[in-house]
Enzyme design. Sequence first.
Site, PDB file in Angstrom:
ATOM      1  N   GLU A 164       0.822  -1.207   0.000  1.00  0.00           N
ATOM      2  CA  GLU A 164       0.000   0.000   0.000  1.00  0.00           C
ATOM      3  C   GLU A 164       0.854   1.253   0.000  1.00  0.00           C
ATOM      4  OE1 GLU A 164      -3.311  -0.837   2.569  1.00  0.00           O
ATOM      5  OE2 GLU A 164      -3.526   1.289   3.008  1.00  0.00           O
ATOM      6  N   ASP A 181      -2.363  -3.598   3.259  1.00  0.00           N
ATOM      7  CA  ASP A 181      -2.863  -3.794   4.618  1.00  0.00           C
ATOM      8  C   ASP A 181      -4.067  -4.732   4.590  1.00  0.00           C
ATOM      9  OD1 ASP A 181      -0.946  -2.042   5.395  1.00  0.00           O
ATOM     10  OD2 ASP A 181      -2.303  -0.321   5.570  1.00  0.00           O
ATOM     11  N   TYR A 224      -0.366  -3.134  13.391  1.00  0.00           N
ATOM     12  CA  TYR A 224      -1.288  -2.397  12.536  1.00  0.00           C
ATOM     13  C   TYR A 224      -2.320  -1.616  13.351  1.00  0.00           C
ATOM     14  CZ  TYR A 224      -4.136  -1.344   8.535  1.00  0.00           C
ATOM     15  OH  TYR A 224      -4.808  -0.677   7.565  1.00  0.00           O
TER      16      TYR A 224
END
Length: 699
Positions: A10, A111, A321
Amino acid sequence: MEKYTLIITEKPDAAQRIASALDEKGRMEKKEDNGVPYYVARRDEEIVVVPALGHLYTVAEERKGRNYYPVFNFRWVPRYAAERGAKQIRTWIQAISKLANNAEMFIDACDYDIEGSVIGYCILKYACGNKETISRRMKYSTLTQEALQKSYTELLPHLDFTLIEAGGTRHEVDWLYGVNLSRALTISARNWSGKYATLSTGRVQGPTLKFLVTREKSIRSFVPTPYWEIRAEVEIDESVFEAEYEKGKIEIKTEADAALNACKGKNGRVEKIDVKKFQQKPPVPFDLGTLQSEAYSLFGYTPRRTSFVAQRLYLEALISYPRTSSQKLPPAIDYEAILVKLSKVPKYKKLAKDLLQKSELKPREGKKKDPAHPAIYPTGKLPERDLDDSEKRILDLVVRRFMAVFGEPTKKQSIKACININEHRFYLRGRQTLKEGWQRFYGPYVRSEEILLPPIDEGQTIKVKQVVLEDKFTKPPSRYNPGSLLKKMEETEIGTKATRANIIQTLYDRKYVREERMAVTNLGFDVLEVLEEYCPNVVSIKLTSTLEQRMDKIQAKREKREKVLVDAVEILRPIVQKLREKEKEIGEKLSNAIKRARLEERIIGMCPVCGTGKLMILYSRKTGKRFIGCTNYFKGKCETSFPLPQKGSVKPIGKVCRGCGWPTVQVRIKGKRPWMLCFNPDCPLKKDRSKGVEMRNLR
Ligand SMILES: [Zn+2]
Ligand SMILES: [Zn+2]
């Protein structure tokens, strides 16, 4: 070039980390195509890792143009085709397409959540030429070397298509609502006044604005009522303590006076002592929402800022994350390994070691879950560069929270001593921590008040220094701030963790709200009023949260994308139709609101010369130059005027000069720090200086 595996990420940082984790010798090679970076890693095969820049594709109308509505037909297009200023995206997509030509295997490493899945899917489908069906998926929650290697050897065989469906639908539904409603407002206003101003609303933005307006209304209509409070100041062992009157708020003045008189000059006697022991459980691990509200209340960071900072820490492999809604920490993340790493950091050494000595490491967990990621936790890795203050703070907060969830409950004791002063009872309260438990780990972020009382016994006589009667007024409810508004959005289940912070920012950008304690502007009021009058559905929480739930169901395969989209359009169609029919009325209302808002932005304050007019930023008809003038000029009553700098922007921000008390304006020139300007020629602060000195820095 030989055939290779193409991995798509990403963001550039993630690409670099993946490449170096997968390279046999840990030495990836950085290359560039037309300014687009990509990374080559070598092991038994060759791997090329190319990053995206977040979303490269977006939803847009089938027929071009920004000036019409309703719009129900859409398609996915490269962002450069739909957005101004997205030129870079074109070269980016070209570079990815070129790399895709020679690739024999594809891996999506974006992600692992709704947004990331949509980003990866679009690139594989559109930029790589329909490779979405053969692509595999990397799933990881931290960008550490171990996690990345593990995820590469345990590749998922295909993309998560239900997640992609759910994400795609969300973009499409939000786009349909946003584009139709915002265009209806903007175009109505423009057609009526001939002037352009962006107005916006959306599926989530409308109800969010409504929360704020409802609160603002109850603040404005609030009538304070008087009440009285009595407290006694008592002296024990030469220290003074405050005891509160048993009755709390007293609404009748004579009753308060009677109690006060009865206690005057009397001593007290300890009638009863209640001691209660209780426990406070450790906090639960951070999901994004709780991290955002904690960072807001501790450091004053807006949810958006916290989200940015956390994202940076994640990309440097320092935390897991952050865009997660989980409050769970599964054992698979290896608590012990993380604590061992943390114990290498001097300030965590002792704490981490103590936890490692426990016979069992079991975190306290919260209720919230997330299928893709655990709660936010530190990786234990040391930063590779000097972190800035906000990064240090958020990282420390995440580390301490992580340790705290493994702590023992905190044991506390509260004491309530009832003091009888001439048959009136007062309570003296103490609060004391007996065993620190998890609070030791959370350290500076613990908010708890200790009130230590000296030893007292029942029957003991207490010296009363004085009894005080206080006049008070009930207070209006407090305004939302970005932190509490975010919480409200979570509770009512509107928006997603990825979008909420941005929606709050949009309310500021559109000037519907201002200041940190979010005050709704007149423009905000007017826009909501129009929405409530012509399309009440759009601002209702019910419609939004129902749609939200249905979109969640797509992810659980209990709802079909097509059906949700068809229904969304069916709800929207009559709403937009009505807006169109009433375009003139709406246009007039909004235009007046915008005009008023623009005028208000130019009002500086009361005119100190005539006392009845207002000072405003005006423009000379002859020269076009701006100056400050009194509104009474137009009535022929006051000729007060002051010159203004012609460069940069000038804006009143409601501050007065500390030298003369006059209102001031803020001047902003590109490349310089903004400063407050006092335009009063007789300001004493100016007389201190030699003539001709610039009027600045009067803060
Ligand atoms: Zn005046
Ligand atoms: Zn002044």
